[in-house]
Design a protein around this motif. Structure first.
Motif, mmCIF file in Angstrom:
data_model
loop_
_atom_site.group_PDB
_atom_site.id
_atom_site.type_symbol
_atom_site.label_atom_id
_atom_site.label_comp_id
_atom_site.label_asym_id
_atom_site.label_seq_id
_atom_site.Cartn_x
_atom_site.Cartn_y
_atom_site.Cartn_z
ATOM 1 N N ALA A 188 0.839 -1.051 -0.051
ATOM 2 C CA ALA A 188 -0.077 -0.027 -0.355
ATOM 3 C C ALA A 188 1.004 1.443 -0.096
ATOM 4 C CB ALA A 188 -0.842 0.210 1.010
ATOM 5 N N VAL A 189 1.935 1.230 0.844
ATOM 6 C CA VAL A 189 2.900 2.874 1.005
ATOM 7 C C VAL A 189 3.069 2.527 -0.547
ATOM 8 C CG1 VAL A 189 4.760 2.949 2.185
ATOM 9 C CG2 VAL A 189 2.918 2.161 3.629
ATOM 10 N N ARG A 190 4.068 1.238 -1.246
ATOM 11 C CA ARG A 190 4.075 1.330 -2.875
ATOM 12 C C ARG A 190 3.713 2.507 -3.418
ATOM 13 N NH1 ARG A 190 3.987 -1.874 -6.421
ATOM 14 N NH2 ARG A 190 3.011 -3.594 -5.281
ATOM 15 N N LEU A 191 2.439 2.013 -3.817
ATOM 16 C CA LEU A 191 1.473 2.510 -4.322
ATOM 17 C C LEU A 191 1.149 3.756 -3.940
ATOM 18 C CD1 LEU A 191 -0.727 -0.823 -4.399
ATOM 19 C CD2 LEU A 191 0.615 0.026 -6.497
ATOM 20 N N ALA A 192 1.066 3.893 -2.222
ATOM 21 C CA ALA A 192 0.884 5.166 -2.979
ATOM 22 C C ALA A 192 2.240 7.013 -2.766
ATOM 23 C CB ALA A 192 0.842 5.908 -1.041
ATOM 24 N N GLY A 193 3.475 5.840 -3.915
ATOM 25 C CA GLY A 193 4.587 6.809 -4.168
ATOM 26 C C GLY A 193 5.576 6.740 -2.981
ATOM 27 N N GLY A 194 5.646 5.608 -2.039
ATOM 28 C CA GLY A 194 6.577 5.616 -1.616
ATOM 29 C C GLY A 194 6.784 6.131 0.158
ATOM 30 N N ALA A 195 7.645 6.169 0.976
ATOM 31 C CA ALA A 195 7.631 7.189 1.815
ATOM 32 C C ALA A 195 8.629 7.825 1.747
ATOM 33 C CB ALA A 195 8.171 6.006 3.224
ATOM 34 N N LYS A 196 8.003 9.358 2.571
ATOM 35 C CA LYS A 196 9.436 10.075 1.877
ATOM 36 C C LYS A 196 10.086 10.653 3.387
ATOM 37 C CE LYS A 196 6.293 13.258 2.212
ATOM 38 N NZ LYS A 196 5.772 14.927 1.984
ATOM 39 N N ILE A 197 10.360 9.502 4.118
ATOM 40 C CA ILE A 197 11.821 9.216 5.303
ATOM 41 C C ILE A 197 12.199 8.178 5.516
ATOM 42 C CG2 ILE A 197 10.497 11.320 6.490
ATOM 43 C CD1 ILE A 197 9.018 8.862 8.119
ATOM 44 N N LYS A 198 13.624 7.774 5.486
ATOM 45 C CA LYS A 198 14.201 7.291 6.225
ATOM 46 C C LYS A 198 13.586 6.253 7.679
ATOM 47 C CE LYS A 198 18.152 8.352 3.807
ATOM 48 N NZ LYS A 198 19.724 8.703 4.079
ATOM 49 N N ASN A 199 13.717 5.206 7.967
ATOM 50 C CA ASN A 199 13.497 4.672 8.142
ATOM 51 C C ASN A 199 12.125 4.826 9.000
ATOM 52 O OD1 ASN A 199 16.047 2.921 8.927
ATOM 53 N ND2 ASN A 199 16.094 4.363 9.669
ATOM 54 N N PRO A 200 9.984 4.322 7.926
ATOM 55 C CA PRO A 200 9.444 4.444 8.506
ATOM 56 C C PRO A 200 8.971 4.166 9.236
ATOM 57 C CG PRO A 200 9.315 3.669 5.767
ATOM 58 C CD PRO A 200 10.727 3.639 6.794
ATOM 59 N N VAL A 201 8.228 4.613 10.144
ATOM 60 C CA VAL A 201 7.219 3.646 11.182
ATOM 61 C C VAL A 201 5.612 3.349 10.803
ATOM 62 C CG1 VAL A 201 6.760 3.090 13.426
ATOM 63 C CG2 VAL A 201 8.297 4.344 12.821
ATOM 64 N N TYR A 202 4.790 2.424 10.373
ATOM 65 C CA TYR A 202 3.976 1.828 10.036
ATOM 66 C C TYR A 202 2.756 2.049 11.567
ATOM 67 C CZ TYR A 202 6.798 0.679 5.708
ATOM 68 O OH TYR A 202 7.656 0.898 5.022
ATOM 69 N N PHE A 203 1.932 2.907 11.114
ATOM 70 C CA PHE A 203 0.821 3.370 12.190
ATOM 71 C C PHE A 203 -0.551 2.478 11.839
ATOM 72 C CE2 PHE A 203 -0.958 4.792 16.234
ATOM 73 C CZ PHE A 203 0.512 4.781 16.704
ATOM 74 N N VAL A 204 -0.980 1.564 11.694
ATOM 75 C CA VAL A 204 -1.968 1.066 11.419
ATOM 76 C C VAL A 204 -3.224 1.019 12.241
ATOM 77 C CG1 VAL A 204 -2.754 -1.529 9.891
ATOM 78 C CG2 VAL A 204 0.000 -0.715 9.589
ATOM 79 N N GLY A 205 -4.215 1.650 11.502
ATOM 80 C CA GLY A 205 -5.377 1.590 11.681
ATOM 81 C C GLY A 205 -6.085 3.002 12.513
ATOM 82 N N GLY A 206 -5.454 3.983 12.690
ATOM 83 C CA GLY A 206 -5.643 4.998 13.260
ATOM 84 C C GLY A 206 -4.779 5.805 13.898
#
Length: 445
Positions: A188-206
């Motif tokens: 999903a993140v890849r299809l959103a153009g990828g993260a803009k930052i290094k070492n991103p943290v994925y907060f799932v659910g809100g």
């Protein structure tokens, strides 16, 4: 349509609550219902999928809503929606006159307006018994996407094979995607153009009720949002704090101001939950009044106490969840109690969404995330067989089987359960009691 016919359709097509715990929708149908509600409060900050979906598919969703009303014999059907969702309200006003008994229930832009107990009070004036179910008050609540999935199953014979997910914050292209079930957070993140930052943290659910999850986490029927955040973000640091440290901090600094209780949305509806008393008892190991600990069962875990109310940065919600889980493990059940009268000051103690987002350092991420309603393609999916409350579905395919999108790959188990379907065309790589992995045989991204 008879209730059993509708219930069979919902169970066969795998329709569950598209958010929260994923309660199987067929089990909600009940002739005791006087009112049915559609929840379009979009409770969590930054989430946009429900209002977008309802705006685009207003007639299909309201038609399904009206069908449920007629099937259970309810007197009215209310769409709970925030006043500021003006485009969605305009779309609804264009179709509601075609459906008798359906009306709008306009909500303020506050948190947690989407908590079903809060929603029920706001649009009907009824207070759900602490620990009780909405049907005890003659009410059933449905999610917007759940009703859309009912419409697809009924009119297009399409089971639930995908999920709308808002992918926001530190991504190059904030967007609401239709993801196949079993695709990963990283897909999903890849299809959103990828993260803009290094070492991103994925907060799932809100941001309020979500959790930090690895990128390999599969998208399920209840995945509403993915926030991509930097490691040093306030929410990440709060979520990663250890409960034993939280308890020591509370022992050192909780001043018993009672702000957590005064702003607690369930307490303000007369439920016997008082976080400030819990903090005092827990930190002092004071068990003279066991009800203080037992009353943690009535916490809805909205997170307002620890992420908005407490100016000391303490964590009542997290600590109460620890105690609540311990009580459940010990076989303790919540007591049967009645709600106290709703205090007049409740109207003055609502948490404005704009102020909440400012406290959470999310204002800069509150940007458009356009809906892309066509399901995206992925190379493989790992589909959990437990995506709902109740018994997990039972695998109906084996390793090496070729399956088509929409094909039943797991049958409902005995008891509370629903079917699960293939979200892509492909070959089953692995099928067991917990999940089914399918590799695509199509030319997908």
């Amino acid at each position: 349509m008879e209730i059993k016919e509708l219930a069979d359709l919902l169970q066969k097509n795998g329709v569950v609550g598209a958010g929260g715990a994923g309660f199987p929708t067929y089990a909600k149908l009940d002739k005791r219902a006087e009112t049915i509600l559609m929840n379009c409060a979009e409770c969590e900050p930054l989430l946009k999928l429900h209002r977008q979906l309802l705006e685009k598919h207003a007639d299909e969703i309201v038609s399904a809503f009206h069908l449920v009303m007629e099937t259970v014999g309810a007197k009215e059907a209310i769409i709970g929606i925030k006043k500021e969702y003006k485009k969605t309200i305009e779309a609804l006003k264009g179709v509601i006159p075609n459906y008798s008994g359906v009306r709008l229930g306009l909500l303020d832009e506050v948190y947690p307006a989407g908590d079903e107990v809060v929603l029920i009070y706001e649009v009907t004036g009824k207070v759900v018994r602490p620990g009780g179910l909405p049907i005890e008050s003659g009410v059933i609540v449905f999610n917007v996407e759940t009703l859309y999935n009912l419409s697809r199953a009924m009119h297009k014979s399409e089971p639930v094979v995908d999920k709308l997910v808002s992918v926001v914050a530190e991504v190059n292209r904030p967007v609401t995607l239709r993801m196949p079930l079993g695709a990963t957070v990283e897909d999903a993140v890849r299809l959103a153009g990828g993260a803009k930052i290094k070492n991103p943290v994925y907060f799932v659910g809100g941001p309020m009720m979500g959790n930090i999850m690895p990128g390999s986490t599969p998208i399920t029927k209840t995945t509403n949002a993915i926030l991509v955040l930097p490691e040093n973000h306030y929410l990440v640091e709060r979520k990663r704090a250890k409960p034993e440290i939280m308890l020591k901090r509370a022992a050192a600094s909780c001043c018993q101001c009672s702000m957590c209780t005064d702003l607690c949305p369930r307490h303000m509806l007369g439920h016997p939950i008082q976080p400030h008393l819990f903090m005092r008892a827990a930190t002092c190991k004071d068990v003279q009044d066991p009800s203080i600990f037992v009353d943690t069962f009535f916490c809805c875990s909205c997170g307002l106490c620890e992420l908005y109310s407490c100016f000391q940065g303490l964590s009542p919600r997290t600590l109460m969840a620890e105690y609540k889980n311990g009580l459940r493990a010990a076989g303790v059940k919540p007591p049967v109690v009645q709600a106290a009268p709703v205090p007049r000051e409740r109207e003055l103690r609502k948490a404005p969404m704009k102020r909440l987002m400012a406290r959470l350092d999310l204002v800069k991420y509150n940007v458009p995330a356009p809906l892309e309603d066509k399901c995206v393609g992925v190379k493989s999916v790992k589909i959990p067989l437990r995506q709902h409350i109740g018994a997990p579905a039972v695998a109906a395919v084996k390793d090496g089987d070729v399956v088509k999108r929409g094909q039943t790959i797991a049958e409902p188990a005995n008891g509370l359960s629903v079917a699960i379907h293939a979200s892509i065309c492909g070959r089953v790589r692995e099928a067991n009691a917990n999940y089914i992995i399918i590799d695509s045989t199509e030319n997908q991204a």
